[in-house]
Enzyme design. Structure first.
Site, PDB file in Angstrom:
ATOM      1  N   ALA A 227       0.844  -1.198   0.000  1.00 35.64           N
ATOM      2  CA  ALA A 227       0.000   0.000   0.000  1.00 35.64           C
ATOM      3  C   ALA A 227       0.878   1.246   0.000  1.00 35.64           C
ATOM      4  O   ALA A 227       1.994   1.240   0.526  1.00 35.64           O
ATOM      5  CB  ALA A 227      -0.924   0.013   1.217  1.00 35.64           C
TER       6      ALA A 227
ATOM      7  N   ASN B  23      -9.945  -4.517  -8.473  1.00 36.16           N
ATOM      8  CA  ASN B  23      -8.827  -3.600  -8.180  1.00 36.16           C
ATOM      9  C   ASN B  23      -7.945  -3.429  -9.416  1.00 36.16           C
ATOM     10  O   ASN B  23      -6.801  -3.895  -9.489  1.00 36.16           O
ATOM     11  CB  ASN B  23      -8.013  -4.133  -6.992  1.00 36.16           C
ATOM     12  CG  ASN B  23      -7.080  -3.083  -6.411  1.00 36.16           C
ATOM     13  OD1 ASN B  23      -6.854  -2.042  -7.023  1.00 36.16           O
ATOM     14  ND2 ASN B  23      -6.522  -3.363  -5.246  1.00 36.16           N
TER      15      ASN B  23
ATOM     16  N   GLU C 122      -2.896 -12.610  -4.310  1.00 34.94           N
ATOM     17  CA  GLU C 122      -4.325 -12.513  -4.645  1.00 34.94           C
ATOM     18  C   GLU C 122      -4.709 -11.044  -4.666  1.00 34.94           C
ATOM     19  O   GLU C 122      -4.230 -10.280  -3.830  1.00 34.94           O
ATOM     20  CB  GLU C 122      -5.200 -13.198  -3.590  1.00 34.94           C
ATOM     21  CG  GLU C 122      -5.211 -14.707  -3.646  1.00 34.94           C
ATOM     22  CD  GLU C 122      -4.265 -15.296  -2.622  1.00 34.94           C
ATOM     23  OE1 GLU C 122      -3.868 -14.572  -1.686  1.00 34.94           O
ATOM     24  OE2 GLU C 122      -3.909 -16.478  -2.766  1.00 34.94           O
TER      25      GLU C 122
ATOM     26  N   TYR D  71       0.749  -4.913 -11.218  1.00 32.69           N
ATOM     27  CA  TYR D  71       1.368  -6.241 -11.225  1.00 32.69           C
ATOM     28  C   TYR D  71       1.659  -6.713 -12.657  1.00 32.69           C
ATOM     29  O   TYR D  71       2.703  -7.307 -12.910  1.00 32.69           O
ATOM     30  CB  TYR D  71       0.462  -7.253 -10.517  1.00 32.69           C
ATOM     31  CG  TYR D  71       0.194  -6.927  -9.066  1.00 32.69           C
ATOM     32  CD1 TYR D  71       1.236  -6.553  -8.222  1.00 32.69           C
ATOM     33  CD2 TYR D  71      -1.089  -6.985  -8.531  1.00 32.69           C
ATOM     34  CE1 TYR D  71       0.995  -6.246  -6.884  1.00 32.69           C
ATOM     35  CE2 TYR D  71      -1.339  -6.692  -7.203  1.00 32.69           C
ATOM     36  CZ  TYR D  71      -0.292  -6.314  -6.388  1.00 32.69           C
ATOM     37  OH  TYR D  71      -0.519  -6.013  -5.065  1.00 32.69           O
TER      38      TYR D  71
HETATM   39  C1  LIG Z   1      -1.960  -0.419  -5.835  1.00 30.80           C
HETATM   40  C2  LIG Z   1      -1.013   0.630  -5.210  1.00 30.80           C
HETATM   41  C3  LIG Z   1      -0.152  -0.069  -4.150  1.00 30.80           C
HETATM   42  C4  LIG Z   1      -0.105   1.198  -6.336  1.00 30.80           C
HETATM   43  O1  LIG Z   1       0.886   2.054  -5.738  1.00 30.80           O
HETATM   44  P1  LIG Z   1       1.603   3.216  -6.584  1.00 30.80           P
HETATM   45  O2  LIG Z   1       2.845   3.610  -5.857  1.00 30.80           O
HETATM   46  O3  LIG Z   1       0.626   4.275  -6.909  1.00 30.80           O
HETATM   47  O4  LIG Z   1       2.004   2.426  -7.924  1.00 30.80           O
HETATM   48  P2  LIG Z   1       3.083   2.901  -9.018  1.00 30.80           P
HETATM   49  O5  LIG Z   1       3.158   4.382  -9.044  1.00 30.80           O
HETATM   50  O6  LIG Z   1       4.344   2.138  -8.804  1.00 30.80           O
HETATM   51  O7  LIG Z   1       2.346   2.401 -10.347  1.00 30.80           O
HETATM   52  C5  LIG Z   1       3.006   1.656 -11.321  1.00 30.80           C
HETATM   53  C6  LIG Z   1       2.059   1.355 -12.471  1.00 30.80           C
HETATM   54  O8  LIG Z   1       0.924   0.613 -12.021  1.00 30.80           O
HETATM   55  C7  LIG Z   1      -0.256   1.053 -12.732  1.00 30.80           C
HETATM   56  N1  LIG Z   1      -1.129   1.811 -11.831  1.00 30.80           N
HETATM   57  C8  LIG Z   1      -0.913   2.062 -10.510  1.00 30.80           C
HETATM   58  N2  LIG Z   1      -1.928   2.812 -10.005  1.00 30.80           N
HETATM   59  C9  LIG Z   1      -2.787   3.024 -11.033  1.00 30.80           C
HETATM   60  C10 LIG Z   1      -4.019   3.746 -11.139  1.00 30.80           C
HETATM   61  N3  LIG Z   1      -4.537   4.408 -10.097  1.00 30.80           N
HETATM   62  N4  LIG Z   1      -4.648   3.752 -12.346  1.00 30.80           N
HETATM   63  C11 LIG Z   1      -4.126   3.109 -13.400  1.00 30.80           C
HETATM   64  N5  LIG Z   1      -2.934   2.428 -13.376  1.00 30.80           N
HETATM   65  C12 LIG Z   1      -2.296   2.382 -12.198  1.00 30.80           C
HETATM   66  C13 LIG Z   1       0.258   1.987 -13.811  1.00 30.80           C
HETATM   67  O9  LIG Z   1       0.634   1.173 -14.922  1.00 30.80           O
HETATM   68  C14 LIG Z   1       1.472   2.584 -13.123  1.00 30.80           C
HETATM   69  O10 LIG Z   1       2.421   3.118 -14.005  1.00 30.80           O
HETATM   70  P3  LIG Z   1       2.274   4.656 -14.535  1.00 30.80           P
HETATM   71  O11 LIG Z   1       1.975   5.512 -13.332  1.00 30.80           O
HETATM   72  O12 LIG Z   1       3.612   4.929 -15.160  1.00 30.80           O
HETATM   73  O13 LIG Z   1       1.134   4.606 -15.513  1.00 30.80           O
HETATM   74  C15 LIG Z   1      -1.801   1.821  -4.582  1.00 30.80           C
HETATM   75  O14 LIG Z   1      -2.739   2.291  -5.515  1.00 30.80           O
HETATM   76  C16 LIG Z   1      -2.514   1.467  -3.279  1.00 30.80           C
HETATM   77  O15 LIG Z   1      -1.961   1.603  -2.191  1.00 30.80           O
HETATM   78  N6  LIG Z   1      -3.794   0.996  -3.399  1.00 30.80           N
HETATM   79  C17 LIG Z   1      -4.566   0.590  -2.218  1.00 30.80           C
HETATM   80  C18 LIG Z   1      -4.066  -0.720  -1.653  1.00 30.80           C
HETATM   81  C19 LIG Z   1      -4.125  -1.848  -2.692  1.00 30.80           C
HETATM   82  O16 LIG Z   1      -5.083  -1.986  -3.417  1.00 30.80           O
HETATM   83  N7  LIG Z   1      -3.044  -2.691  -2.713  1.00 30.80           N
HETATM   84  C20 LIG Z   1      -2.976  -3.853  -3.566  1.00 30.80           C
HETATM   85  C21 LIG Z   1      -3.726  -4.976  -2.925  1.00 30.80           C
HETATM   86  S1  LIG Z   1      -3.497  -6.512  -3.786  1.00 30.80           S
END
Ligand SMILES: CC(C)(COP(=O)(O)OP(=O)(O)OC[C@H]1O[C@@H](n2cnc3c(N)ncnc32)[C@H](O)[C@@H]1OP(=O)(O)O)[C@@H](O)C(=O)NCCC(=O)NCCS
Length: 155
Positions: free
Chosen positions: A74, A112, A107, A119
């Site tokens: 997260a 999401n 998972e 991933y």
């Molecule tokens: C999922 C999560 C961990 C991603 O963290 P993040 O630091 O924003 O991710 P990154 O910046 O490394 O993203 C890398 C790539 O993933 C994809 N991505 C990540 N967030 C995205 C979004 N909101 N919409 C579309 N693509 C997304 C994109 O391809 C992105 O690359 P880009 O920004 O160059 O387009 C974050 O949104 C989060 O904390 N979500 C809530 C918790 C959660 O759902 N965790 C996963 C549970 S399995």
């Protein structure tokens, strides 16, 4: 912002909890995190703002016989889309590369799309579905898998 990665300790639980509560409808409790942090078979990494020294994200991994299981990742909501989750996962691949027995699995809720996109970009593929896996709303989980990371060839 300069990001610093390091192993999590129990003193990080307060900041983990702050991010966790904003990230999930059914957040892990502090004691669940404390349990993971205490396991020798887990890798728990935090990402920190190097200048302000506060946490911006975390990644919790468990080691199983044939896989590294991504238990939780997260990022602080205002700091998403800055590559922080990518850095955390790439650090995991660096730390565990050259272990031919273990791939990577997780998972994720089928709804999401953001996490699934993250991933897939890092080489995970969907390999199956666990029906009704999430007890809060009976949502299905997508199972994702990435093959072991080989040691990079130098030269
Ligand atoms: C999922 C999560 C961990 C991603 O963290 P993040 O630091 O924003 O991710 P990154 O910046 O490394 O993203 C890398 C790539 O993933 C994809 N991505 C990540 N967030 C995205 C979004 N909101 N919409 C579309 N693509 C997304 C994109 O391809 C992105 O690359 P880009 O920004 O160059 O387009 C974050 O949104 C989060 O904390 N979500 C809530 C918790 C959660 O759902 N965790 C996963 C549970 S399995």
């Amino acid at each position: 912002m300069r990001i610093e990665l390091r192993r999590l300790t129990l003193s990080d639980l307060g900041e983990i909890d702050r991010i966790e509560r904003q990230a999930y409808p059914t957040p892990w409790s502090r004691s669940m995190f404390a349990g993971e942090l205490a396991k020798p078979s887990s890798i728990s990494l935090g990402a920190f703002d190097a200048d302000e020294q506060h946490m911006v994200g975390y990644l919790i991994i468990s080691r199983y016989v044939d896989a590294w299981h991504i238990m939780n990742v997260a990022v602080d909501p205002p700091l998403r889309r800055h590559g922080i989750a990518t850095q955390l996962l790439e650090e995991l691949f660096n730390l565990t590369e050259g272990d031919p027995r273990r791939g990577y699995t997780l998972e994720v809720r089928v709804s999401n799309a953001h996490a699934i996109a993250l991933y897939e970009r890092l080489g995970f593929q969907a390999t199956g579905v666990r029906r009704g896996y999430y007890t809060d709303n009976r949502e299905d989980a997508l199972i994702m898998w990435k093959d072991p990371v080989r040691v990079r060839q130098v030269g």
